[in-house]
Design a protein around this motif. Structure first.
Motif, PDB file in Angstrom:
ATOM      1  N   ILE A 206       3.208   6.094  -3.256  1.00  0.00           N
ATOM      2  CA  ILE A 206       4.286   6.884  -3.860  1.00  0.00           C
ATOM      3  C   ILE A 206       4.440   6.533  -5.341  1.00  0.00           C
ATOM      4  CG2 ILE A 206       6.724   7.476  -3.718  1.00  0.00           C
ATOM      5  CD1 ILE A 206       4.993   8.379  -1.342  1.00  0.00           C
ATOM      6  N   GLY A 207       4.306   5.253  -5.665  1.00  0.00           N
ATOM      7  CA  GLY A 207       4.422   4.843  -7.063  1.00  0.00           C
ATOM      8  C   GLY A 207       3.342   5.440  -7.935  1.00  0.00           C
ATOM      9  N   PHE A 208       2.132   5.585  -7.389  1.00  0.00           N
ATOM     10  CA  PHE A 208       1.035   6.187  -8.148  1.00  0.00           C
ATOM     11  C   PHE A 208       1.343   7.642  -8.477  1.00  0.00           C
ATOM     12  CE2 PHE A 208      -3.157   8.308  -8.309  1.00  0.00           C
ATOM     13  CZ  PHE A 208      -3.696   7.621  -9.384  1.00  0.00           C
ATOM     14  N   GLU A 209       1.917   8.361  -7.507  1.00  0.00           N
ATOM     15  CA  GLU A 209       2.291   9.759  -7.760  1.00  0.00           C
ATOM     16  C   GLU A 209       3.370   9.847  -8.829  1.00  0.00           C
ATOM     17  OE1 GLU A 209       4.382  13.440  -7.678  1.00  0.00           O
ATOM     18  OE2 GLU A 209       5.238  11.498  -7.113  1.00  0.00           O
ATOM     19  N   ARG A 210       4.336   8.947  -8.772  1.00  0.00           N
ATOM     20  CA  ARG A 210       5.411   8.941  -9.774  1.00  0.00           C
ATOM     21  C   ARG A 210       4.868   8.581 -11.158  1.00  0.00           C
ATOM     22  NH1 ARG A 210       9.731  11.579  -8.872  1.00  0.00           N
ATOM     23  NH2 ARG A 210       7.980  12.906  -8.313  1.00  0.00           N
ATOM     24  N   GLU A 211       3.916   7.663 -11.202  1.00  0.00           N
ATOM     25  CA  GLU A 211       3.331   7.237 -12.475  1.00  0.00           C
ATOM     26  C   GLU A 211       2.533   8.372 -13.107  1.00  0.00           C
ATOM     27  OE1 GLU A 211       3.313   4.413 -15.310  1.00  0.00           O
ATOM     28  OE2 GLU A 211       3.896   3.814 -13.283  1.00  0.00           O
ATOM     29  N   LEU A 212       1.813   9.132 -12.298  1.00  0.00           N
ATOM     30  CA  LEU A 212       1.030  10.255 -12.819  1.00  0.00           C
ATOM     31  C   LEU A 212       1.929  11.299 -13.477  1.00  0.00           C
ATOM     32  CD1 LEU A 212      -1.667  10.931 -10.058  1.00  0.00           C
ATOM     33  CD2 LEU A 212      -2.007   9.919 -12.319  1.00  0.00           C
TER      34      LEU A 212
ATOM     35  N   ARG B 216       4.708   0.205 -10.400  1.00  0.00           N
ATOM     36  CA  ARG B 216       5.190  -1.141 -10.093  1.00  0.00           C
ATOM     37  C   ARG B 216       6.583  -1.134  -9.483  1.00  0.00           C
ATOM     38  NH1 ARG B 216       4.479  -4.058 -15.720  1.00  0.00           N
ATOM     39  NH2 ARG B 216       5.314  -2.030 -16.346  1.00  0.00           N
ATOM     40  N   THR B 217       7.445  -0.239  -9.965  1.00  0.00           N
ATOM     41  CA  THR B 217       8.824  -0.211  -9.466  1.00  0.00           C
ATOM     42  C   THR B 217       8.866   0.118  -7.981  1.00  0.00           C
ATOM     43  OG1 THR B 217       9.601   0.510 -11.637  1.00  0.00           O
ATOM     44  CG2 THR B 217      11.093   0.816  -9.782  1.00  0.00           C
ATOM     45  N   ASN B 218       8.111   1.139  -7.568  1.00  0.00           N
ATOM     46  CA  ASN B 218       8.120   1.518  -6.153  1.00  0.00           C
ATOM     47  C   ASN B 218       7.497   0.441  -5.279  1.00  0.00           C
ATOM     48  OD1 ASN B 218       9.005   4.566  -5.582  1.00  0.00           O
ATOM     49  ND2 ASN B 218       8.064   4.491  -7.603  1.00  0.00           N
TER      50      ASN B 218
ATOM     51  N   LEU C  95      17.415  12.480 -10.333  1.00  0.00           N
ATOM     52  CA  LEU C  95      17.882  12.489  -8.951  1.00  0.00           C
ATOM     53  C   LEU C  95      16.722  12.281  -7.977  1.00  0.00           C
ATOM     54  CD1 LEU C  95      20.507  15.394  -8.989  1.00  0.00           C
ATOM     55  CD2 LEU C  95      20.955  12.954  -8.775  1.00  0.00           C
ATOM     56  N   THR C  96      15.587  12.913  -8.255  1.00  0.00           N
ATOM     57  CA  THR C  96      14.423  12.743  -7.381  1.00  0.00           C
ATOM     58  C   THR C  96      13.922  11.305  -7.422  1.00  0.00           C
ATOM     59  OG1 THR C  96      13.775  15.050  -7.750  1.00  0.00           O
ATOM     60  CG2 THR C  96      12.102  13.576  -6.857  1.00  0.00           C
ATOM     61  N   THR C  97      13.916  10.706  -8.611  1.00  0.00           N
ATOM     62  CA  THR C  97      13.492   9.317  -8.744  1.00  0.00           C
ATOM     63  C   THR C  97      14.419   8.389  -7.962  1.00  0.00           C
ATOM     64  OG1 THR C  97      12.547   9.740 -10.928  1.00  0.00           O
ATOM     65  CG2 THR C  97      13.042   7.452 -10.376  1.00  0.00           C
ATOM     66  N   ALA C  98      15.722   8.626  -8.067  1.00  0.00           N
ATOM     67  CA  ALA C  98      16.688   7.807  -7.330  1.00  0.00           C
ATOM     68  C   ALA C  98      16.499   7.961  -5.821  1.00  0.00           C
ATOM     69  CB  ALA C  98      18.111   8.199  -7.732  1.00  0.00           C
ATOM     70  N   ALA C  99      16.287   9.197  -5.375  1.00  0.00           N
ATOM     71  CA  ALA C  99      16.063   9.430  -3.945  1.00  0.00           C
ATOM     72  C   ALA C  99      14.773   8.781  -3.470  1.00  0.00           C
ATOM     73  CB  ALA C  99      16.030  10.937  -3.662  1.00  0.00           C
ATOM     74  N   THR C 100      13.745   8.801  -4.336  1.00  0.00           N
ATOM     75  CA  THR C 100      12.465   8.181  -3.983  1.00  0.00           C
ATOM     76  C   THR C 100      12.629   6.678  -3.788  1.00  0.00           C
ATOM     77  OG1 THR C 100      11.261   9.862  -5.240  1.00  0.00           O
ATOM     78  CG2 THR C 100      10.077   7.843  -4.708  1.00  0.00           C
ATOM     79  N   LEU C 101      13.381   6.034  -4.675  1.00  0.00           N
ATOM     80  CA  LEU C 101      13.619   4.598  -4.535  1.00  0.00           C
ATOM     81  C   LEU C 101      14.367   4.290  -3.243  1.00  0.00           C
ATOM     82  CD1 LEU C 101      14.608   3.648  -8.197  1.00  0.00           C
ATOM     83  CD2 LEU C 101      12.457   3.172  -7.037  1.00  0.00           C
ATOM     84  N   TRP C 102      15.322   5.144  -2.913  1.00  0.00           N
ATOM     85  CA  TRP C 102      16.088   4.935  -1.682  1.00  0.00           C
ATOM     86  C   TRP C 102      15.185   5.047  -0.460  1.00  0.00           C
ATOM     87  CZ3 TRP C 102      17.622   8.059   2.517  1.00  0.00           C
ATOM     88  CH2 TRP C 102      18.653   7.534   3.288  1.00  0.00           C
ATOM     89  N   VAL C 103      14.298   6.060  -0.458  1.00  0.00           N
ATOM     90  CA  VAL C 103      13.370   6.229   0.660  1.00  0.00           C
ATOM     91  C   VAL C 103      12.380   5.072   0.720  1.00  0.00           C
ATOM     92  CG1 VAL C 103      11.548   7.690   1.613  1.00  0.00           C
ATOM     93  CG2 VAL C 103      13.595   8.733   0.665  1.00  0.00           C
ATOM     94  N   MET C 104      11.924   4.596  -0.448  1.00  0.00           N
ATOM     95  CA  MET C 104      10.989   3.471  -0.451  1.00  0.00           C
ATOM     96  C   MET C 104      11.633   2.226   0.136  1.00  0.00           C
ATOM     97  SD  MET C 104       8.235   4.717  -1.360  1.00  0.00           S
ATOM     98  CE  MET C 104       7.461   3.145  -1.002  1.00  0.00           C
ATOM     99  N   ALA C 105      12.913   2.035  -0.121  1.00  0.00           N
ATOM    100  CA  ALA C 105      13.620   0.906   0.489  1.00  0.00           C
ATOM    101  C   ALA C 105      13.645   1.055   2.006  1.00  0.00           C
ATOM    102  CB  ALA C 105      15.036   0.811  -0.065  1.00  0.00           C
TER     103      ALA C 105
ATOM    104  N   VAL D 187       0.835  -1.212   0.000  1.00  0.00           N
ATOM    105  CA  VAL D 187       0.000   0.000   0.000  1.00  0.00           C
ATOM    106  C   VAL D 187       0.869   1.262   0.000  1.00  0.00           C
ATOM    107  CG1 VAL D 187      -1.695   1.329   1.309  1.00  0.00           C
ATOM    108  CG2 VAL D 187      -1.941  -1.148   1.108  1.00  0.00           C
ATOM    109  N   LEU D 188       1.856   1.312   0.882  1.00  0.00           N
ATOM    110  CA  LEU D 188       2.715   2.493   0.976  1.00  0.00           C
ATOM    111  C   LEU D 188       3.527   2.684  -0.302  1.00  0.00           C
ATOM    112  CD1 LEU D 188       3.996   2.231   4.670  1.00  0.00           C
ATOM    113  CD2 LEU D 188       2.043   3.508   3.768  1.00  0.00           C
ATOM    114  N   GLY D 189       4.062   1.581  -0.847  1.00  0.00           N
ATOM    115  CA  GLY D 189       4.789   1.676  -2.113  1.00  0.00           C
ATOM    116  C   GLY D 189       3.884   2.096  -3.255  1.00  0.00           C
ATOM    117  N   GLY D 190       2.622   1.627  -3.209  1.00  0.00           N
ATOM    118  CA  GLY D 190       1.677   2.002  -4.258  1.00  0.00           C
ATOM    119  C   GLY D 190       1.307   3.461  -4.213  1.00  0.00           C
TER     120      GLY D 190
END
Length: 239
Positions: free
Chosen positions: A26-32, A40-42, A102-112, A21-24
């Protein structure tokens, strides 16, 4: 007293579903916003981190009572934090003076990190962090577009058919519009061999590369249109 090294199936399901749910979110915002690492990645990063955290804490409970075994729940988590950097690095692209991803990379790091927190049962900080990340991506993105984009430098590539006088014309126009020139590089193009055989009297093209800062009220599209309006300018590219 229940063993801290054993988790019941309900708790494991709760943590994995919460990470989905939490990954979805943030991922939904990135997808938009059509970013490389989207829905899916997040989700995959968050669920994968949660699973590794669960494995690190509960996956080796069989060996708890062994005399020469010492469990370290943070060992696998530390590898996730360092390993996610390889995935984030793949999203960073440098084009001229601009760096994208850079924002995408930081987002993945935070999601981890959120996934690890959920896997450890650190629910409230994980949910709060997810909310803060979502607000940051949504609200701060609008603030950046409104107030900070004008202060960013743009790399401009111009191909001109004229001589060096074209450079003076371009410079005068930019200065007249209060466009700040940070860097400037001029290269002479090569004369086409066929044109040389036909003895066409034309100057070789100029390849002009400059770094400029546009005023706040100057859209990039209008800036490109005005450059193309100069008769000797044949092509304009802005990064």
């Amino acid at each position: 007293m229940a063993s801290p090294w054993i988790a019941d199936p309900a708790s494991i399901c709760l943590r994995l579903i919460l990470s989905l749910v939490l990954g979805g979110i943030i991922g939904f915002e990135r997808e938009l916003n059509q970013h490389a690492a989207g829905f899916r990645t997040n989700i995959l990063v968050c669920i994968g981190s949660t699973l590794i955290m669960l494995l690190s804490i509960y996956g080796f409970n069989t060996f708890v009572d062994e005399p020469n075994v010492r469990l370290d729940p943070a060992r696998l988590a530390a590898q996730v934090i360092s390993g996610i950097g390889f995935l984030g690095a793949g999203t960073i692209i440098r084009t001229g003076t601009s760096v994208k991803g850079l924002t995408t990379a930081a987002t993945l790091w935070v999601m981890a990190a959120i996934g690890l927190a959920v896997g450890a049962g650190f629910y409230f900080p994980a949910i709060l962090t997810c909310g803060l990340v979502f607000v940051s991506l949504q609200v701060l993105n609008k603030v950046e577009l409104r107030y900070l984009v004008a202060n960013k430098a743009h790399s401009v590539h111009i191909i001109s058919a004229g001589g060096t006088e074209t450079l003076g014309t371009i410079s005068e126009q930019l200065l007249g519009e209060r466009i700040e020139i940070k860097k400037l590089n001029v290269e002479d193009g090569t004369v086409d061999a066929a044109a040389a055989r036909e003895e066409i009297e034309s100057l070789p093209p100029l390849h002009i590369t400059m770094t400029v800062v546009l005023p706040k009220q100057t859209p990039i599209c209008k800036f490109v249109e005005r450059l193309k309006a100069i008769p000797s300018v044949k092509a304009v590219k802005v990064d």
